[in-house]
Design a protein around this motif. Structure first.
Motif, mmCIF file in Angstrom:
data_model
loop_
_atom_site.group_PDB
_atom_site.id
_atom_site.type_symbol
_atom_site.label_atom_id
_atom_site.label_comp_id
_atom_site.label_asym_id
_atom_site.label_seq_id
_atom_site.Cartn_x
_atom_site.Cartn_y
_atom_site.Cartn_z
ATOM 1 N N MET A 1 -10.847 8.853 13.220
ATOM 2 C CA MET A 1 -9.631 8.849 14.061
ATOM 3 C C MET A 1 -8.663 7.577 13.374
ATOM 4 S SD MET A 1 -8.696 8.329 17.946
ATOM 5 C CE MET A 1 -7.239 7.764 18.248
ATOM 6 N N LEU A 2 -9.575 6.545 13.239
ATOM 7 C CA LEU A 2 -8.297 5.114 13.284
ATOM 8 C C LEU A 2 -7.958 5.158 11.919
ATOM 9 C CD1 LEU A 2 -10.674 2.380 15.278
ATOM 10 C CD2 LEU A 2 -8.584 3.556 15.932
ATOM 11 N N ALA A 3 -8.704 5.753 10.796
ATOM 12 C CA ALA A 3 -8.379 5.776 9.571
ATOM 13 C C ALA A 3 -7.029 6.570 9.494
ATOM 14 C CB ALA A 3 -9.468 5.959 8.738
ATOM 15 N N GLU A 4 -7.407 7.872 10.054
ATOM 16 C CA GLU A 4 -6.104 8.822 9.969
ATOM 17 C C GLU A 4 -4.944 8.290 10.783
ATOM 18 O OE1 GLU A 4 -5.618 13.514 11.500
ATOM 19 O OE2 GLU A 4 -7.053 12.258 12.269
ATOM 20 N N ILE A 5 -5.042 7.386 11.999
ATOM 21 C CA ILE A 5 -3.856 7.332 12.576
ATOM 22 C C ILE A 5 -3.088 6.123 11.827
ATOM 23 C CG2 ILE A 5 -4.482 5.357 14.043
ATOM 24 C CD1 ILE A 5 -2.963 7.092 16.456
ATOM 25 N N ASN A 6 -3.809 5.272 10.989
ATOM 26 C CA ASN A 6 -3.423 4.318 10.137
ATOM 27 C C ASN A 6 -2.401 5.061 9.082
ATOM 28 O OD1 ASN A 6 -3.803 1.599 11.234
ATOM 29 N ND2 ASN A 6 -5.859 1.583 10.254
ATOM 30 N N ASN A 7 -3.003 5.929 8.337
ATOM 31 C CA ASN A 7 -2.507 6.702 7.295
ATOM 32 C C ASN A 7 -0.820 7.226 7.784
ATOM 33 O OD1 ASN A 7 -4.390 6.403 5.401
ATOM 34 N ND2 ASN A 7 -5.322 8.108 6.059
ATOM 35 N N TYR A 8 -0.892 7.822 9.103
ATOM 36 C CA TYR A 8 0.204 8.455 9.695
ATOM 37 C C TYR A 8 1.262 7.268 10.076
ATOM 38 C CZ TYR A 8 -1.381 13.045 10.285
ATOM 39 O OH TYR A 8 -1.892 14.413 10.417
ATOM 40 N N TRP A 9 0.554 6.149 10.348
ATOM 41 C CA TRP A 9 1.626 4.977 10.750
ATOM 42 C C TRP A 9 2.371 4.518 9.365
ATOM 43 C CZ3 TRP A 9 4.273 2.711 14.366
ATOM 44 C CH2 TRP A 9 4.857 1.787 14.056
ATOM 45 N N GLN A 10 1.494 4.541 8.554
ATOM 46 C CA GLN A 10 2.215 4.075 6.979
ATOM 47 C C GLN A 10 3.200 5.129 6.590
ATOM 48 O OE1 GLN A 10 1.460 1.092 5.550
ATOM 49 N NE2 GLN A 10 3.436 1.564 4.483
ATOM 50 N N MET A 11 3.012 6.349 6.733
ATOM 51 C CA MET A 11 3.865 7.341 6.584
ATOM 52 C C MET A 11 5.186 7.148 7.591
ATOM 53 S SD MET A 11 1.188 10.585 6.194
ATOM 54 C CE MET A 11 2.628 11.864 6.263
ATOM 55 N N PHE A 12 5.161 6.740 8.566
ATOM 56 C CA PHE A 12 5.991 6.927 9.690
ATOM 57 C C PHE A 12 6.664 5.622 9.567
ATOM 58 C CE2 PHE A 12 7.230 4.617 13.816
ATOM 59 C CZ PHE A 12 8.272 5.632 14.212
ATOM 60 N N TYR A 13 6.155 4.370 9.133
ATOM 61 C CA TYR A 13 6.921 3.178 8.707
ATOM 62 C C TYR A 13 7.645 3.396 7.605
ATOM 63 C CZ TYR A 13 7.259 -1.838 7.561
ATOM 64 O OH TYR A 13 7.901 -3.179 7.341
ATOM 65 N N ASN A 14 7.014 3.962 6.337
ATOM 66 C CA ASN A 14 8.045 4.259 5.228
ATOM 67 C C ASN A 14 9.328 5.000 5.609
ATOM 68 O OD1 ASN A 14 5.883 2.721 3.764
ATOM 69 N ND2 ASN A 14 5.003 4.538 2.988
ATOM 70 N N GLU A 15 9.122 6.004 6.568
ATOM 71 C CA GLU A 15 10.275 6.642 6.919
ATOM 72 C C GLU A 15 11.225 5.696 7.434
ATOM 73 O OE1 GLU A 15 10.850 9.799 10.258
ATOM 74 O OE2 GLU A 15 10.198 10.758 8.342
ATOM 75 N N GLN A 16 10.742 5.006 8.433
ATOM 76 C CA GLN A 16 11.893 3.960 9.023
ATOM 77 C C GLN A 16 12.426 3.273 8.333
ATOM 78 O OE1 GLN A 16 12.011 5.091 12.273
ATOM 79 N NE2 GLN A 16 10.657 6.360 11.650
ATOM 80 N N ASN A 17 11.671 2.656 7.286
ATOM 81 C CA ASN A 17 12.076 1.645 6.113
ATOM 82 C C ASN A 17 13.186 2.557 5.462
ATOM 83 O OD1 ASN A 17 12.127 -0.790 4.672
ATOM 84 N ND2 ASN A 17 10.579 -0.218 3.272
ATOM 85 N N ALA A 18 12.959 3.679 5.044
ATOM 86 C CA ALA A 18 13.968 4.264 4.381
ATOM 87 C C ALA A 18 15.204 4.716 5.024
ATOM 88 C CB ALA A 18 13.296 5.675 4.037
ATOM 89 N N LYS A 19 15.210 4.493 6.196
ATOM 90 C CA LYS A 19 16.436 4.714 7.020
ATOM 91 C C LYS A 19 17.269 3.234 6.941
ATOM 92 C CE LYS A 19 14.575 7.910 10.340
ATOM 93 N NZ LYS A 19 13.880 8.078 11.811
ATOM 94 N N GLN A 20 16.674 2.227 6.333
ATOM 95 C CA GLN A 20 17.474 1.069 6.193
ATOM 96 C C GLN A 20 17.578 0.219 7.658
ATOM 97 O OE1 GLN A 20 21.034 1.738 4.077
ATOM 98 N NE2 GLN A 20 19.885 1.676 1.999
ATOM 99 N N LEU A 21 16.609 0.266 8.352
ATOM 100 C CA LEU A 21 16.492 -0.538 9.718
ATOM 101 C C LEU A 21 16.387 -2.102 9.146
ATOM 102 C CD1 LEU A 21 13.735 1.383 11.721
ATOM 103 C CD2 LEU A 21 16.407 1.592 11.671
ATOM 104 N N THR A 22 16.773 -2.655 10.099
ATOM 105 C CA THR A 22 16.741 -4.295 9.844
ATOM 106 C C THR A 22 15.283 -4.805 9.787
ATOM 107 O OG1 THR A 22 16.683 -4.951 12.083
ATOM 108 C CG2 THR A 22 18.745 -4.725 10.955
ATOM 109 N N LYS A 23 15.096 -5.873 9.019
ATOM 110 C CA LYS A 23 13.727 -6.586 8.772
ATOM 111 C C LYS A 23 13.146 -6.843 10.184
ATOM 112 C CE LYS A 23 11.198 -10.242 6.534
ATOM 113 N NZ LYS A 23 11.512 -11.352 5.544
#
Length: 304
Positions: A1-23
């Protein structure tokens, strides 16, 4: 489960980064996930949760109420975590679509409790562990020793620890303390943190790590890349559990460092700077609440 949720977080984080959020916003997202991941890891260990779909409103309420944060900060945690869980649901509707109905509303409870810090006995156990680790020349032992020293005696945030590089470290001479390592880096909110560490206390650890893992990072992963919060948390938790310390999360080291400064009578301005707080009000709110030992001494010592 933890590995799975980490994978989802990386996808989610990349999506937020693509929205050009501030550092700063991206750093906030990562800090919130650090808290949430550690809560989930403990819940998995305690067999309270075994799958992502086990997460529900009750889970979030329990998580939020365990945070030693102001209600405004808790609300931010709720917003980000719900956004993340809804992302998981939308990303795989067939597998996790149920999450949207299970995490709909969370009510905050006002909790006024002391900072959650390691007890004096637990701190002594950690110090004894450090002494044992320092007796060897092994890479893993010296890496863990340096991690524990920076967490317990430096008050470093885990995100800062993972990203600390050799460019952030220099050596200066102090007439009182001799040679000291000066750590100068950007912390939360791009606030410059300028802290010192006695060279002799960590030099052996740092020399062994640097000799065996060529890397720009002071505490690199064994492959030389930046360490991850998950790796550090797992390593620290395993060793502290073996030494009888069961309630472990990385930010607890920071709480302990701050509370120790208060107990040692360090002035509020210095504590604020050491903690990297935005202003003294933050320090007052979380650390200057007094404690049983201090209150007792204030009365009894005044009688003498």
């Amino acid at each position: 489960m933890l590995a799975e949720i980490n994978n989802y977080w990386q996808m989610f984080y990349n999506e937020q980064n693509a929205k050009q959020l501030t550092k700063n916003s991206l750093m906030t997202y990562n800090r919130i996930y650090e808290y949430f991941y550690q809560y989930l890891a403990d819940s998995v260990d305690n067999k309270q949760i075994s799958a992502i779909n086990d997460i529900n409103n009750a889970t979030l309420v329990d998580y939020i109420n365990k945070l030693n944060l102001a209600n405004t900060s808790k609300q931010l945690h709720i917003t980000v975590i719900k956004q993340f869980l809804w992302f998981i649901a939308d990303n795989d509707i067939q597998k996790h679509g149920i999450l949207k109905n299970k995490v709909t509303g969370v009510t905050l409870k006002k909790i006024d409790k002391p900072v959650d810090a390691f007890t004096e006995i637990e701190q002594q156990k950690i110090k004894s562990l450090i002494q044992e680790l320092d007796k060897t020349n092994g890479l893993k032992n010296n890496r863990l020793s340096l991690i524990l020293k920076l967490l317990l005696f430096h008050g470093v945030r885990i995100s800062e620890l993972c990203n600390l590089t050799w460019d952030d470290v220099s050596i200066e001479y102090d007439d009182t303390h001799g040679e000291v390592y000066k750590f100068n880096y950007f912390g939360k909110g791009q606030k410059v943190r300028d802290l010192d560490f006695p060279v002799l206390f960590v030099q052996s650890n740092m020399d062994i790590i640097r000799a065996k893992i060529p890397s720009q990072y002071v505490v690199p992963s064994l492959s030389g890349n930046a360490s991850t919060r998950e790796n550090i948390y797992t390593t620290v938790k395993i060793h502290l559990n073996k030494n009888g310390i069961t309630d472990v999360y990385l930010h607890k080291f920071r709480h302990t460092f701050g509370q120790n400064q208060v107990n040692n009578g360090v002035n509020i301005t210095t504590i604020t700077e050491l903690m990297g707080h935005s202003n003294p009000n933050v320090t007052f709110k979380f650390y200057l609440r007094g404690n049983k030992k201090a209150k007792r001494s204030a009365v009894i010592d005044g009688i003498k």
